[in-house]
Design a protein around this motif. Structure first.
Motif, PDB file in Angstrom:
ATOM      1  N   ASP A 123       0.837  -1.209   0.000  1.00  0.00           N
ATOM      2  CA  ASP A 123       0.000   0.000   0.000  1.00  0.00           C
ATOM      3  C   ASP A 123       0.870   1.257   0.000  1.00  0.00           C
ATOM      4  O   ASP A 123       0.606   2.202  -0.745  1.00  0.00           O
ATOM      5  CB  ASP A 123      -0.922   0.013   1.222  1.00  0.00           C
ATOM      6  CG  ASP A 123      -1.978  -1.065   1.156  1.00  0.00           C
ATOM      7  OD1 ASP A 123      -2.622  -1.195   0.100  1.00  0.00           O
ATOM      8  OD2 ASP A 123      -2.151  -1.783   2.170  1.00  0.00           O
ATOM      9  N   TYR A 124       1.893   1.265   0.843  1.00  0.00           N
ATOM     10  CA  TYR A 124       2.774   2.435   0.905  1.00  0.00           C
ATOM     11  C   TYR A 124       3.524   2.635  -0.410  1.00  0.00           C
ATOM     12  O   TYR A 124       3.703   3.764  -0.872  1.00  0.00           O
ATOM     13  CB  TYR A 124       3.750   2.308   2.081  1.00  0.00           C
ATOM     14  CG  TYR A 124       3.057   2.394   3.425  1.00  0.00           C
ATOM     15  CD1 TYR A 124       2.476   3.584   3.853  1.00  0.00           C
ATOM     16  CD2 TYR A 124       2.958   1.284   4.246  1.00  0.00           C
ATOM     17  CE1 TYR A 124       1.824   3.666   5.072  1.00  0.00           C
ATOM     18  CE2 TYR A 124       2.307   1.354   5.471  1.00  0.00           C
ATOM     19  CZ  TYR A 124       1.742   2.547   5.879  1.00  0.00           C
ATOM     20  OH  TYR A 124       1.095   2.637   7.083  1.00  0.00           O
ATOM     21  N   ASN A 125       3.929   1.541  -1.053  1.00  0.00           N
ATOM     22  CA  ASN A 125       4.587   1.641  -2.360  1.00  0.00           C
ATOM     23  C   ASN A 125       3.621   2.153  -3.426  1.00  0.00           C
ATOM     24  O   ASN A 125       4.003   2.932  -4.293  1.00  0.00           O
ATOM     25  CB  ASN A 125       5.175   0.295  -2.778  1.00  0.00           C
ATOM     26  CG  ASN A 125       6.396  -0.079  -1.964  1.00  0.00           C
ATOM     27  OD1 ASN A 125       7.081   0.787  -1.414  1.00  0.00           O
ATOM     28  ND2 ASN A 125       6.664  -1.362  -1.861  1.00  0.00           N
ATOM     29  N   LYS A 126       2.372   1.703  -3.366  1.00  0.00           N
ATOM     30  CA  LYS A 126       1.366   2.159  -4.316  1.00  0.00           C
ATOM     31  C   LYS A 126       1.108   3.664  -4.146  1.00  0.00           C
ATOM     32  O   LYS A 126       1.020   4.400  -5.123  1.00  0.00           O
ATOM     33  CB  LYS A 126       0.055   1.395  -4.104  1.00  0.00           C
ATOM     34  CG  LYS A 126      -0.997   1.692  -5.158  1.00  0.00           C
ATOM     35  CD  LYS A 126      -2.339   1.055  -4.840  1.00  0.00           C
ATOM     36  CE  LYS A 126      -2.272  -0.435  -4.740  1.00  0.00           C
ATOM     37  NZ  LYS A 126      -3.596  -1.059  -4.511  1.00  0.00           N
ATOM     38  N   ILE A 127       1.014   4.099  -2.901  1.00  0.00           N
ATOM     39  CA  ILE A 127       0.794   5.529  -2.628  1.00  0.00           C
ATOM     40  C   ILE A 127       1.974   6.339  -3.159  1.00  0.00           C
ATOM     41  O   ILE A 127       1.787   7.357  -3.841  1.00  0.00           O
ATOM     42  CB  ILE A 127       0.591   5.764  -1.113  1.00  0.00           C
ATOM     43  CG1 ILE A 127      -0.749   5.173  -0.666  1.00  0.00           C
ATOM     44  CG2 ILE A 127       0.667   7.244  -0.786  1.00  0.00           C
ATOM     45  CD1 ILE A 127      -0.925   5.116   0.841  1.00  0.00           C
ATOM     46  N   LYS A 128       3.185   5.892  -2.875  1.00  0.00           N
ATOM     47  CA  LYS A 128       4.376   6.612  -3.341  1.00  0.00           C
ATOM     48  C   LYS A 128       4.431   6.653  -4.868  1.00  0.00           C
ATOM     49  O   LYS A 128       4.783   7.673  -5.463  1.00  0.00           O
ATOM     50  CB  LYS A 128       5.638   5.976  -2.780  1.00  0.00           C
ATOM     51  CG  LYS A 128       6.875   6.773  -3.090  1.00  0.00           C
ATOM     52  CD  LYS A 128       8.104   6.212  -2.427  1.00  0.00           C
ATOM     53  CE  LYS A 128       9.297   7.083  -2.783  1.00  0.00           C
ATOM     54  NZ  LYS A 128      10.526   6.559  -2.253  1.00  0.00           N
ATOM     55  N   GLY A 129       4.072   5.544  -5.513  1.00  0.00           N
ATOM     56  CA  GLY A 129       4.052   5.511  -6.975  1.00  0.00           C
ATOM     57  C   GLY A 129       3.058   6.500  -7.560  1.00  0.00           C
ATOM     58  O   GLY A 129       3.360   7.201  -8.527  1.00  0.00           O
ATOM     59  N   ARG A 130       1.878   6.563  -6.970  1.00  0.00           N
ATOM     60  CA  ARG A 130       0.869   7.529  -7.449  1.00  0.00           C
ATOM     61  C   ARG A 130       1.347   8.955  -7.247  1.00  0.00           C
ATOM     62  O   ARG A 130       1.139   9.821  -8.094  1.00  0.00           O
ATOM     63  CB  ARG A 130      -0.451   7.315  -6.719  1.00  0.00           C
ATOM     64  CG  ARG A 130      -1.224   6.140  -7.240  1.00  0.00           C
ATOM     65  CD  ARG A 130      -2.626   6.135  -6.689  1.00  0.00           C
ATOM     66  NE  ARG A 130      -3.296   4.909  -7.077  1.00  0.00           N
ATOM     67  CZ  ARG A 130      -4.301   4.391  -6.435  1.00  0.00           C
ATOM     68  NH1 ARG A 130      -4.778   4.987  -5.355  1.00  0.00           N
ATOM     69  NH2 ARG A 130      -4.854   3.276  -6.848  1.00  0.00           N
ATOM     70  N   ILE A 131       1.973   9.198  -6.106  1.00  0.00           N
ATOM     71  CA  ILE A 131       2.470  10.541  -5.818  1.00  0.00           C
ATOM     72  C   ILE A 131       3.544  10.931  -6.831  1.00  0.00           C
ATOM     73  O   ILE A 131       3.547  12.050  -7.345  1.00  0.00           O
ATOM     74  CB  ILE A 131       2.975  10.632  -4.362  1.00  0.00           C
ATOM     75  CG1 ILE A 131       1.766  10.600  -3.421  1.00  0.00           C
ATOM     76  CG2 ILE A 131       3.829  11.862  -4.142  1.00  0.00           C
ATOM     77  CD1 ILE A 131       2.101  10.446  -1.961  1.00  0.00           C
ATOM     78  N   ASN A 132       4.450  10.005  -7.146  1.00  0.00           N
ATOM     79  CA  ASN A 132       5.476  10.303  -8.157  1.00  0.00           C
ATOM     80  C   ASN A 132       4.851  10.598  -9.511  1.00  0.00           C
ATOM     81  O   ASN A 132       5.293  11.508 -10.216  1.00  0.00           O
ATOM     82  CB  ASN A 132       6.471   9.153  -8.269  1.00  0.00           C
ATOM     83  CG  ASN A 132       7.518   9.180  -7.175  1.00  0.00           C
ATOM     84  OD1 ASN A 132       7.740  10.206  -6.537  1.00  0.00           O
ATOM     85  ND2 ASN A 132       8.152   8.055  -6.936  1.00  0.00           N
ATOM     86  N   THR A 133       3.810   9.869  -9.880  1.00  0.00           N
ATOM     87  CA  THR A 133       3.114  10.124 -11.142  1.00  0.00           C
ATOM     88  C   THR A 133       2.493  11.522 -11.144  1.00  0.00           C
ATOM     89  O   THR A 133       2.609  12.266 -12.123  1.00  0.00           O
ATOM     90  CB  THR A 133       2.025   9.060 -11.391  1.00  0.00           C
ATOM     91  OG1 THR A 133       2.648   7.779 -11.414  1.00  0.00           O
ATOM     92  CG2 THR A 133       1.305   9.298 -12.697  1.00  0.00           C
ATOM     93  N   ILE A 134       1.839  11.878 -10.049  1.00  0.00           N
ATOM     94  CA  ILE A 134       1.229  13.209  -9.931  1.00  0.00           C
ATOM     95  C   ILE A 134       2.303  14.288 -10.016  1.00  0.00           C
ATOM     96  O   ILE A 134       2.127  15.305 -10.709  1.00  0.00           O
ATOM     97  CB  ILE A 134       0.425  13.315  -8.616  1.00  0.00           C
ATOM     98  CG1 ILE A 134      -0.818  12.431  -8.691  1.00  0.00           C
ATOM     99  CG2 ILE A 134       0.053  14.757  -8.312  1.00  0.00           C
ATOM    100  CD1 ILE A 134      -1.528  12.236  -7.358  1.00  0.00           C
ATOM    101  N   LEU A 135       3.420  14.080  -9.329  1.00  0.00           N
ATOM    102  CA  LEU A 135       4.505  15.066  -9.353  1.00  0.00           C
ATOM    103  C   LEU A 135       5.110  15.208 -10.743  1.00  0.00           C
ATOM    104  O   LEU A 135       5.415  16.321 -11.184  1.00  0.00           O
ATOM    105  CB  LEU A 135       5.575  14.709  -8.328  1.00  0.00           C
ATOM    106  CG  LEU A 135       5.174  14.899  -6.864  1.00  0.00           C
ATOM    107  CD1 LEU A 135       6.232  14.320  -5.942  1.00  0.00           C
ATOM    108  CD2 LEU A 135       4.933  16.364  -6.550  1.00  0.00           C
ATOM    109  N   GLU A 136       5.260  14.102 -11.456  1.00  0.00           N
ATOM    110  CA  GLU A 136       5.787  14.171 -12.823  1.00  0.00           C
ATOM    111  C   GLU A 136       4.859  14.983 -13.725  1.00  0.00           C
ATOM    112  O   GLU A 136       5.315  15.762 -14.559  1.00  0.00           O
ATOM    113  CB  GLU A 136       5.990  12.768 -13.389  1.00  0.00           C
ATOM    114  CG  GLU A 136       7.184  12.043 -12.794  1.00  0.00           C
ATOM    115  CD  GLU A 136       7.262  10.575 -13.190  1.00  0.00           C
ATOM    116  OE1 GLU A 136       6.414  10.111 -13.992  1.00  0.00           O
ATOM    117  OE2 GLU A 136       8.163   9.895 -12.691  1.00  0.00           O
ATOM    118  N   GLU A 137       3.552  14.805 -13.560  1.00  0.00           N
ATOM    119  CA  GLU A 137       2.594  15.597 -14.339  1.00  0.00           C
ATOM    120  C   GLU A 137       2.719  17.075 -13.995  1.00  0.00           C
ATOM    121  O   GLU A 137       2.695  17.929 -14.883  1.00  0.00           O
ATOM    122  CB  GLU A 137       1.170  15.107 -14.077  1.00  0.00           C
ATOM    123  CG  GLU A 137       0.869  13.749 -14.675  1.00  0.00           C
ATOM    124  CD  GLU A 137      -0.483  13.193 -14.238  1.00  0.00           C
ATOM    125  OE1 GLU A 137      -1.222  13.876 -13.500  1.00  0.00           O
ATOM    126  OE2 GLU A 137      -0.792  12.044 -14.634  1.00  0.00           O
TER     127      GLU A 137
END
Length: 188
Positions: A123-137
């Protein structure tokens, strides 16, 4: 005749000295972080798991505060150059792509979980992955990359100044650079 030989030898030594100096100046620069940005955001994460033939559900949720530092830089050691001492030319043949680095600082608040749906590492990895995607956008929508290109042009103009000072010419691919302003017009 002897004077001609000594003069020719001195010119060759000076030419080799200039070549070595220019090569040293170009290679001396390492990684160059040209732009830095900071992003903050609050995200809500929620997950529902259906258990036992969809009779009941188990929920977990968290409030995540994100403070991220973003750097954009160039590894200038990857710049590829060709030096022609006879023609007194420095040709830049390749400029590396910018490196984008994201350093998120995640703080989890208001974490709640049911017994049958607990937070785990995935779950924590999934959250971090989504956050990185949002930040890249967000980075792509911001001016950070164009600011980074501007700073790269400034650093390349230093190479231009070194070459001009020593009586050499600077080229990017097939274009001869005649002023620092011409560097700004080039697309890398």
């Amino acid at each position: 005749m002897i004077f001609y030989f000594v003069k020719k030898k001195n010119e060759k030594e000076e030419l080799q000295l200039n070549t070595a100096l220019i090569e040293q100046e170009i290679k001396q620069v390492g990684k160059l972080i040209v732009t830095e940005g900071h992003f903050s955001q609050i995200l809500s994460y929620k997950n529902t798991r259906r258990n036992y033939f969809d009779i009941f559900s188990a929920n977990k949720k968290a409030l995540v505060i994100v403070n991220a530092k973003v750097t954009i830089g160039y590894d200038l050691r990857q710049i590829q150059t060709e030096i022609d001492p006879e023609a007194r030319q420095v040709r830049i043949t390749h400029i590396p792509e910018p490196e984008v680095n994201i350093y998120p600082d995640l703080q989890y608040y208001d974490i709640s979980q049911d017994y049958f749906n607990k937070f785990d590492a995935a779950d924590y990895n999934k959250i971090k992955g989504r956050i990185n995607t949002i930040l890249e956008e967000k980075i792509n929508q911001s001016d950070l990359k164009s600011d980074a290109r501007e700073r790269l042009h400034t650093e390349l103009s230093r190479i231009y100044i070194i070459t001009k000072t020593m009586g050499w010419s600077l080229h990017f691919e097939e274009t001869t650079i005649n002023s620092p302003e011409e560097l700004k017009g080039l697309e890398f």
